[in-house]
Design an enzyme around this catalytic site. Structure first.
Site, PDB file in Angstrom:
ATOM      1  N   ASP A 161       0.777  -1.322  -0.044  1.00  0.00           N
ATOM      2  CA  ASP A 161      -0.042   0.053  -0.111  1.00  0.00           C
ATOM      3  C   ASP A 161       0.889   1.330   0.040  1.00  0.00           C
ATOM      4  O   ASP A 161       1.639   1.654   1.094  1.00  0.00           O
ATOM      5  CB  ASP A 161      -0.893  -0.129   1.288  1.00  0.00           C
ATOM      6  CG  ASP A 161      -1.703   1.177   1.443  1.00  0.00           C
ATOM      7  OD1 ASP A 161      -1.863   2.012   0.756  1.00  0.00           O
ATOM      8  OD2 ASP A 161      -2.359   1.387   2.658  1.00  0.00           O
ATOM      9  N   ASP A 220      -8.812 -14.291 -17.653  1.00  0.00           N
ATOM     10  CA  ASP A 220      -9.942 -14.341 -16.717  1.00  0.00           C
ATOM     11  C   ASP A 220     -10.860 -15.403 -17.226  1.00  0.00           C
ATOM     12  O   ASP A 220     -11.504 -14.975 -18.277  1.00  0.00           O
ATOM     13  CB  ASP A 220     -10.459 -13.302 -15.842  1.00  0.00           C
ATOM     14  CG  ASP A 220     -11.278 -13.623 -14.672  1.00  0.00           C
ATOM     15  OD1 ASP A 220     -10.688 -13.862 -13.967  1.00  0.00           O
ATOM     16  OD2 ASP A 220     -12.655 -13.234 -14.857  1.00  0.00           O
ATOM     17  N   GLU A 269      -6.660 -18.646 -17.844  1.00  0.00           N
ATOM     18  CA  GLU A 269      -7.479 -19.317 -16.572  1.00  0.00           C
ATOM     19  C   GLU A 269      -8.774 -20.095 -17.083  1.00  0.00           C
ATOM     20  O   GLU A 269      -9.692 -19.460 -17.407  1.00  0.00           O
ATOM     21  CB  GLU A 269      -7.942 -18.342 -15.653  1.00  0.00           C
ATOM     22  CG  GLU A 269      -8.298 -18.863 -14.342  1.00  0.00           C
ATOM     23  CD  GLU A 269      -9.747 -18.350 -13.765  1.00  0.00           C
ATOM     24  OE1 GLU A 269      -9.866 -18.478 -12.571  1.00  0.00           O
ATOM     25  OE2 GLU A 269     -10.377 -17.695 -14.341  1.00  0.00           O
TER      26      GLU A 269
HETATM   27  C1  NOJ Z   1     -11.477 -15.783 -11.579  1.00  0.00           C
HETATM   28  C2  NOJ Z   1     -10.646 -15.069 -10.780  1.00  0.00           C
HETATM   29  O1  NOJ Z   1      -9.579 -15.639 -10.553  1.00  0.00           O
HETATM   30  C3  NOJ Z   1     -11.713 -14.864  -9.598  1.00  0.00           C
HETATM   31  O2  NOJ Z   1     -11.144 -14.256  -8.539  1.00  0.00           O
HETATM   32  C4  NOJ Z   1     -12.838 -14.006  -9.951  1.00  0.00           C
HETATM   33  O3  NOJ Z   1     -13.762 -14.005  -8.904  1.00  0.00           O
HETATM   34  C5  NOJ Z   1     -13.682 -14.795 -11.156  1.00  0.00           C
HETATM   35  N1  NOJ Z   1     -12.824 -15.253 -12.236  1.00  0.00           N
HETATM   36  C6  NOJ Z   1     -14.396 -13.858 -11.801  1.00  0.00           C
HETATM   37  O4  NOJ Z   1     -14.028 -12.864 -12.685  1.00  0.00           O
END
Ligand code: NOJ
Length: 538
Positions: free
Chosen positions: A26, A213, A287
């Site tokens: 921070d 994501d 991901e």
């Molecule tokens: C995967 C992300 O890693 C997670 O933190 C998030 O809540 C969901 N996707 C939705 O975007």
């Protein structure tokens, strides 16, 4: 013969450190991490010995899902700084020899994104609504959701707009995550164009790659039909407990019209073409919580993405058998593509805790890390694991995760507690402020600070540094693996390197032909490998 003009691209064996922006450092003392905070700690990452950092979303966002609900993909949330701060971060990282990966969230926007506001205002049948998945409800008056899908965060995956004089029977919109995260309709070419522009924006600012994501989620089966369930199963995908809940994997196998549709791969072919127009080995990592190894491998075909997170080790229980299977299956699955290895991230219970916590959990966590770092491919570390941090039992009043708020399930706050850097009490040098940061830190973390661990050669931090340094010396070992299990001992031969991991409760003899110990995850004396310990030998 080494091909001098054709070195491996940087990402193929990179160690990438995940920075969860709210909780790393921070800079301004408001109790929430930010970009200047990260920049100030880049020398720490260089000294730790990682090659790259992946920064979770820092774009303007109402923060309902802590940045994964983006309201503007081409700016920085004032909570985290400014575009100038992003430029400074990228430039400073590059000066220190670190690559920067940013997070792209293409499955959904925030409901505060201009597109969603326009869609709500424009009404049914408009081009504005066609950027999202709006549908009329079922039943009389359209009062039932359009299908039976569940949100990953609990409850139905649909919310209904409020009734207005113009729209007395309002439409519903799909949100596979929180109701403030409406899913985009990737069958609409405008959505493709928008994200190509967003990628260009960040590539032009110098980022080295993207973490994508929910990469497997962009397309839904076009009919948006009901999901089928095996008898007795509910429509819920338990995201927060993925690390332990094997049942979830089986449940998801039954029928998934909302995930991993074949059309999604066309998006990544488009993106790859764009990335390839930029110099400097720009990359992307998916991901994608796919259900089979084959479907995972589809994301890394030669004309698609460079990497996909391989979550198999993260899902595996502590045993030599299960880890052997992870390694063998990974190598088979990825073929000539570069594998990745992950033990922890901001969505799962920290691995020291998963492995039992306390001294045993820590010994196991260090051992699994060392075994993983010895393998060919690229490794992703999550901030704080180098300190041996455990999952924190965050008090209910301090919980913030939408998954917890929607369901009361465990949630993900416990792995997102701000990093302790120094001193004896909260905020442990997290920032210049006083008192607790946005998620409270445990009062007893003073021995787990960077400052305390730096001073101790036996600390987990010192171990990670040694391991990352040693990793640089083993890259000539080659990529050929031979995996075997002898009782509780996992035994991986990687060319001239031998990786041993003792998952049992008693010491085992180090095989006579295994060479000398290069590094071990705990104390090793003579030719005996203690319980819950790994070693590299040559
Ligand atoms: C995967 C992300 O890693 C997670 O933190 C998030 O809540 C969901 N996707 C939705 O975007």
């Amino acid at each position: 013969m080494a091909i001098l003009n054709d070195p491996k691209p940087w990402w193929q064996n990179a160690v990438c450190y995940q920075v969860y922006v709210r909780s790393f450092a921070d800079g301004d003392g408001d109790g929430v991490g930010d970009l200047p905070g990260i920049t100030s700690r880049l020398p720490y990452l260089r000294d730790l010995g990682v090659d790259a950092l992946w920064i979770t979303p820092f774009y303007p966002s109402p923060q309902n899902d802590h940045g994964y609900d983006v309201s503007d993909y081409r700016d920085v949330d004032p909570l985290f700084g400014s575009l100038d701060d992003a430029d400074t971060l990228i430039a400073t990282a590059h000066d220190l020899g670190l690559r920067v990966i940013v997070d792209i969230v293409p499955n959904h926007t925030s409901d505060e994104h201009a597109w969603f506001r326009e869609a709500v205002a424009a009404g049914p049948g408009s081009p504005e609504r066609a950027r999202y998945l709006f549908r009329p409800g079922r039943g009389e008056g359209g009062t039932e959701p359009p299908n039976n899908w569940a949100s990953v965060f609990g409850g139905p995956a649909w919310d209904r707009l409020p009734a207005t004089p113009e729209e007395p029977e309002p439409e519903w919109y799909l949100h596979l995550f929180d109701s403030s995260q409406p899913d985009l309709d990737w069958r609409n070419p405008e959505v493709h164009q928008m994200f190509l522009d967003v990628l260009r924006f960040w590539l032009d600012r110098g980022v080295d790659g993207f973490r994508i994501d929910v990469a497997h989620g962009l397309y839904k089966e076009a009919t948006l039909r009901d999901q089928e369930f095996a008898v007795g199963e509910s429509a819920s995908y338990d995201h927060a407990s993925v690390n332990t809940d094997q049942a979830m994997v089986e449940r998801r196998l039954t029928d998934e019209p909302m995930w991993d549709q074949p059309e999604v791969h066309e998006v990544y072919r488009e993106w790859r073409k764009l990335l390839d127009t930029y110099a400097g080995d720009r990359m992307a990592v998916a991901e994608a919580w796919t259900t089979t190894a084959e479907s995972m491998a589809r994301f890394v075909r030669p004309d698609e993405l460079h990497q996909t997170f391989n979550f198999s080790w993260l899902l595996a229980p502590w045993s030599a058998e299960s880890f052997a299977k992870v390694v063998t299956d990974t190598v088979e699955t990825f073929g000539s593509a570069s594998p990745t290895w992950v033990l922890s991230n901001h969505d799962v219970v920290r691995h020291v805790t998963r492995y039992g916590g306390g001294e045993v959990g820590l010994a196991r966590g260090r051992a699994a890390t060392l075994a993983m770092l010895g393998l060919p491919g690229s490794a992703y570390l999550y901030q704080g694991e180098e300190l041996g941090l455990e999952q924190v039992d965050v008090p209910p009043e301090a919980r913030q995760d939408p998954a917890w708020l929607r369901t009361g399930d465990e949630g993900r706050d416990g792995c997102r507690v701000p990093v302790p850097w120094s001193s004896q009490e909260p905020p442990f040098g997290f920032g210049p402020g006083t008192g607790q940061p946005w998620i409270p830190q445990p009062a007893d973390w003073s021995e787990l600070t960077v400052e305390a661990e730096q001073a101790d050669p036996e600390s987990t931090l010192s171990f990670y540094r040694r391991a990352l340094e040693a990793r640089r010396t083993i890259q000539d070992a080659g990529d050929e693996l031979a995996v075997s299990v002898d009782g509780d001992l996992l035994d991986v031969r990687r060319g001239s390197l031998r990786i041993l991991l003792n998952c049992g409760d008693s010491a085992v003899d180090i095989p006579a032909d295994a060479g000398q110990v290069v590094i071990a995850s705990g104390p090793v004396s003579g030719r005996s490998l203690p319980p819950n310990t790994a070693a590299w030998l040559r």
